[in-house]
Scaffold this active site. Structure first.
Site, short mmCIF file in Angstrom:
data_model
loop_
_atom_site.label_atom_id
_atom_site.label_comp_id
_atom_site.label_asym_id
_atom_site.label_seq_id
_atom_site.Cartn_x
_atom_site.Cartn_y
_atom_site.Cartn_z
N SER A 1 21.50 31.07 32.69
CA SER A 1 22.25 31.94 31.77
C SER A 1 23.58 32.36 32.36
O SER A 1 23.66 32.79 33.51
CB SER A 1 21.43 33.20 31.45
OG SER A 1 22.20 34.08 30.65
N SER B 1 28.98 29.73 39.46
CA SER B 1 29.01 28.27 39.43
C SER B 1 30.03 27.77 38.41
O SER B 1 30.74 26.79 38.67
CB SER B 1 27.62 27.68 39.15
OG SER B 1 27.23 27.83 37.82
N THR C 1 25.09 34.43 39.68
CA THR C 1 25.12 33.11 40.29
C THR C 1 25.56 32.05 39.29
O THR C 1 26.36 31.17 39.61
CB THR C 1 23.75 32.74 40.88
OG1 THR C 1 23.33 33.78 41.77
CG2 THR C 1 23.79 31.43 41.64
N CYS C 2 25.08 32.15 38.07
CA CYS C 2 25.46 31.19 37.03
C CYS C 2 26.95 31.32 36.73
O CYS C 2 27.67 30.32 36.63
CB CYS C 2 24.65 31.41 35.77
SG CYS C 2 22.87 31.19 35.98
N ALA C 3 27.41 32.54 36.59
CA ALA C 3 28.83 32.78 36.33
C ALA C 3 29.68 32.22 37.47
O ALA C 3 30.72 31.60 37.24
CB ALA C 3 29.09 34.27 36.14
#
Length: 168
Positions: A54, A63, A59-61
């Protein structure tokens, strides 16, 4: 099935990533503008698939930010960031962050991408979301590199993914 962890707790995916050297499975997903996009749209280009649970997690942001920065330096390469977030959330994030070197796609409609690539979580608190992974595909649609991050809260190995592009 692959097993990864979320903060040390094991969770499983429904399958495994495509093998290096195999044909990358084609997919159709929804882009930020609600149009459809597929892997075949990138024929003749190298493609980095940045897959994550999400956009609304740190961490997703990160990446997406990192691949956005790296993508600006890449020739004949598209970076496609994939989650099950709604395209509206993906667009809001990219607009707020000034992200313009990557493309966002959502697997929210039917989950076929997560199934074809084996990265859909089968159990645990993230069940049906996508496991943090990177797949690099060459201009002919062959898989050059894969990584399924073993601890979901950690970032992928950006350097290894980018080196796979340079070696191709």
């Amino acid at each position: 099935m692959a097993t990864v962890t979320l903060k040390g707790n094991p969770i499983n995916t429904i399958g495994t990533l495509p093998a290096v050297g195999s044909d990358a499975p084609n997919f159709t997903m929804t882009k930020e503008d609600l149009s459809s996009g597929s892997l075949s749209d990138y024929k003749g280009k190298k493609v980095v698939l940045n897959i994550f649970p999400s956009i609304d997690t740190g961490t997703c942001a990160q990446s997406v930010r990192q691949f956005n920065q790296e993508a600006a330096e890449l020739d004949n390469t598209a970076v496609v960031c994939i989650s099950k977030d709604l395209p509206f959330a993906q667009g809001r994030f990219c607009g707020a962050e000034g992200i313009n070197n990557v493309e966002m796609m959502s697997d929210f409609k039917d989950g076929n991408f997560g199934k074809a690539y084996g990265v859909e979580f089968a159990d645990g608190p993230l069940e049906t979301l996508l496991s943090r992974s990177v797949v690099v595909v060459d201009e002919k649609g062959k898989v050059l590199y894969t990584e399924q991050v073993s601890e979901t809260v950690e970032e992928p190995n950006y350097k290894a993914a980018l080196e796979a592009l340079m070696d191709a």
